[in-house]
Design a protein around this motif. Structure first.
Motif, PDB file in Angstrom:
ATOM      1  N   GLU A 185       0.842  -1.209   0.000  1.00  0.00           N
ATOM      2  CA  GLU A 185       0.000   0.000   0.000  1.00  0.00           C
ATOM      3  C   GLU A 185       0.875   1.256   0.000  1.00  0.00           C
ATOM      4  O   GLU A 185       0.574   2.227  -0.699  1.00  0.00           O
ATOM      5  N   ALA A 212      -2.536   9.609   0.361  1.00  0.00           N
ATOM      6  CA  ALA A 212      -3.268   8.571  -0.388  1.00  0.00           C
ATOM      7  C   ALA A 212      -4.623   9.104  -0.833  1.00  0.00           C
ATOM      8  O   ALA A 212      -5.037   8.936  -1.988  1.00  0.00           O
ATOM      9  N   ASN A 213      -5.290   9.772   0.075  1.00  0.00           N
ATOM     10  CA  ASN A 213      -6.606  10.321  -0.218  1.00  0.00           C
ATOM     11  C   ASN A 213      -6.544  11.338  -1.365  1.00  0.00           C
ATOM     12  O   ASN A 213      -7.346  11.285  -2.305  1.00  0.00           O
ATOM     13  N   ASN A 235      -6.106   9.635  -4.601  1.00  0.00           N
ATOM     14  CA  ASN A 235      -7.147   8.637  -4.895  1.00  0.00           C
ATOM     15  C   ASN A 235      -6.656   7.193  -4.810  1.00  0.00           C
ATOM     16  O   ASN A 235      -7.047   6.337  -5.609  1.00  0.00           O
ATOM     17  N   ILE A 236      -5.773   6.954  -3.852  1.00  0.00           N
ATOM     18  CA  ILE A 236      -5.293   5.596  -3.607  1.00  0.00           C
ATOM     19  C   ILE A 236      -6.007   5.066  -2.368  1.00  0.00           C
ATOM     20  O   ILE A 236      -6.138   5.783  -1.374  1.00  0.00           O
ATOM     21  N   HIS A 237      -6.456   3.827  -2.446  1.00  0.00           N
ATOM     22  CA  HIS A 237      -7.156   3.197  -1.326  1.00  0.00           C
ATOM     23  C   HIS A 237      -6.124   2.403  -0.527  1.00  0.00           C
ATOM     24  O   HIS A 237      -5.404   1.579  -1.087  1.00  0.00           O
ATOM     25  N   ALA A 238      -6.023   2.660   0.785  1.00  0.00           N
ATOM     26  CA  ALA A 238      -5.035   1.967   1.619  1.00  0.00           C
ATOM     27  C   ALA A 238      -5.727   1.426   2.880  1.00  0.00           C
ATOM     28  O   ALA A 238      -5.480   1.887   3.995  1.00  0.00           O
ATOM     29  N   PRO A 239      -6.588   0.437   2.708  1.00  0.00           N
ATOM     30  CA  PRO A 239      -7.436  -0.017   3.827  1.00  0.00           C
ATOM     31  C   PRO A 239      -6.667  -0.663   4.984  1.00  0.00           C
ATOM     32  O   PRO A 239      -7.089  -0.542   6.133  1.00  0.00           O
ATOM     33  N   GLU A 292      -5.224   2.122   6.908  1.00  0.00           N
ATOM     34  CA  GLU A 292      -6.323   2.743   7.665  1.00  0.00           C
ATOM     35  C   GLU A 292      -6.637   1.953   8.932  1.00  0.00           C
ATOM     36  O   GLU A 292      -6.872   2.527   9.994  1.00  0.00           O
ATOM     37  N   ASP A 298     -16.421  -0.180   9.635  1.00  0.00           N
ATOM     38  CA  ASP A 298     -15.750  -0.605   8.398  1.00  0.00           C
ATOM     39  C   ASP A 298     -15.758  -2.136   8.272  1.00  0.00           C
ATOM     40  O   ASP A 298     -15.979  -2.680   7.189  1.00  0.00           O
ATOM     41  N   GLU A 321     -17.559  -4.579   5.401  1.00  0.00           N
ATOM     42  CA  GLU A 321     -16.967  -5.687   4.640  1.00  0.00           C
ATOM     43  C   GLU A 321     -17.785  -6.960   4.845  1.00  0.00           C
ATOM     44  O   GLU A 321     -18.000  -7.725   3.901  1.00  0.00           O
ATOM     45  N   LYS A 374      -9.651  -5.079   5.490  1.00  0.00           N
ATOM     46  CA  LYS A 374      -9.601  -4.767   6.923  1.00  0.00           C
ATOM     47  C   LYS A 374      -9.788  -6.045   7.734  1.00  0.00           C
ATOM     48  O   LYS A 374      -9.135  -6.260   8.756  1.00  0.00           O
TER      49      LYS A 374
END
Lengths: 308, 308
Positions: free
Chosen positions: A222, A279-280, A283-287, A290, B218, B222, B288
């Motif tokens: 990520e 990331a935001n 526009n990168i998703h880094a779950p 997070e 979150d 999921e 997640k």
């Protein structure tokens, strides 16, 4: 600009273990160094127990920068916490010609310092070091390499500074891309610092578990996506190489875990919050990042209530 | 098939706190109950300290099912761990006409039990209960509602069983969709059980932190994606309702946290591993959940080494 080592003065702002270690090297190199530290103020003799040599050093440590003299080099080693007021910390030791050296973890603070002091040369620094301190001494157990990189066009200054450090045994690499260097250090700090706290584990324990290794690799992936969205082209080889190096390191507790155990604030925002904000924007998703951000923030909130 | 309560025999397999609590209710309703428990075997008098009444009960607890009689109702309350050999646990008390009741957390075991005993009626059960045990007693602190749902077409049997439980104060809901009921319980178990262990926190501490609440929400999102990919149409209202209910619950340690603290194995695979395998089959990405799965697996591995 050319440094004349002997005459140069240094102010180390926020002198914890890192600031005291590298400040003491500059002192050893002949520079006149003053330190600011609220917890170490007043100590006159510092025991430096380092892999580069063990000695007692005479030191000048002040609780406030207002008691210090303006300096040619301002080495900023304060922990990267959101509440730090850099202006009031730096202004008292500032000169128009001061070289600012920001030796910190995380990402985003070079920009902040530059916007506060736009005319001063700014060098970003990264310390790869295993060091901690107690009330009278600093203990430098392993590593110690510095990466120095100019924020703007100050490459020659970064090189001069590197020469000073190298003259007293500190391995230094001068990089031309500060932002990329910050990201590269984050590849390690993002997985290992937070997970060491969340899992209450040393680097060795993590590297011995396929579950923890998987999680570290996922978090580095990520990180790679975010860094590369900024144009840094970091490869999977870099990730595997970093995992290999960590496997070979002698086991140790990360600085974040030491901070947590001592109820000191952790660099949650510098190490996870700011990368997530980048990331935001990209526009990168880094779950997964997070997830550990929220977990670490929960632990930080609870831990801060247990303070002193 | 019609139950004749008084004559019916019951075997409770894997009688921990949940098995002893609900088994003792069936005993109270007039059924002849035998229990299998390795740790409680030999005890003749059980102290039941329940919100439904406090009393001492005569009990027959065996270490092995081979010492027990075949039963009309086999109540399976063994913890949902991958290493459990259901065949050797159930076969000794099995009859062709036995009704199997699987009272467990997680998902995937109804299918396993059905494939082992395909001709027997199977009722899936979910216990919403706060109960724990010590060496002589069970302590039932709060809640206690059961959801019973036929695995196949045994709805009338589920209703008869519900009637027995209700005759002794146990609130029961009969559901027609066992798989959906399993998912609905997972909406709570997936966030709160693992995070309580990872964060070392009670439900109240979690609900008081916006970071933990965000993480729970979150994870439920999921869970929703996976459940709905299986066709269950669970809404966001269900999620918010569950968060509200948890906010209003009296603070308590989850069963998984109690297991962890006592170095007992945790239901990692039943609660996280199997949902992730289902996600994988449904091409749903649940990063997640993956993160907390690896964290919990790391903690489980380390914790199991500290056992005994």
């Amino acid at each position: 600009m050319k440094f004349e080592t002997v005459e140069k003065t240094v102010a180390v702002i926020g002198a914890g273990a890192v600031g005291l270690l590298y400040g003491s090297r500059l002192q050893k190199a002949g520079l006149k160094v003053q330190y600011q530290s609220r917890t170490m103020a007043g100590i006159r003799k510092l025991e430096v127990d380092s892999i580069w040599g063990k000695e007692d050093m005479e030191v000048e440590i002040f609780d406030s920068p207002t008691k210090m003299s303006p300096a040619d080099i301002i080495l900023i080693t304060v922990k990267a916490l959101p509440e730090i007021d850099y202006n009031s910390l730096i202004r008292p030791v500032w000169k128009a010609s001061s070289v600012l050296v920001l030796l910190q973890n995380g990402i985003g603070n070079d920009e902040k310092i530059h916007s506060l002091f736009p005319s001063n040369p700014l060098i970003g620094g990264l310390a790869f070091v295993c060091v901690f301190r107690d009330q009278q001494a600093i203990h430098h157990l392993d590593y110690g390499r510095l990466v120095l990189a100019p924020y703007g066009k100050e490459k020659s200054i970064a090189k001069e500074l590197a020469d000073i450090f190298e003259s007293v045994s500190v391995p230094v690499e001068v990089s031309e891309n500060l932002r990329k260097a910050r990201w590269q250090k984050l590849f390690w700090n993002i997985p290992f610092n937070p997970l060491s706290v969340i899992l209450q584990a040393s680097t060795e324990e993590m590297m011995n578990s396929k579950h923890a290794v998987q999680l570290c690799r996922d978090l580095m992936q990520e990180t790679k996506q975010i860094a590369n969205a900024e144009g840094h082209s970091i490869s999977d080889d870099f990730i595997e190489d970093m995992l290999d190096k960590t496997r070979k390191m002698k086991p140790y507790k990360t600085s974040m875990l030491l901070d947590f155990e001592n109820h000191r604030p952790m660099e949650v925002e510098a190490i996870l919050g700011e990368p997530l904000r980048i990331a935001n924007r990209q526009n990168i998703h880094a779950p997964k990042m997070e997830t550990i951000y929220h977990q670490l923030s929960f632990l930080e909130e609870r831990n801060s209530k247990m303070k002193g």
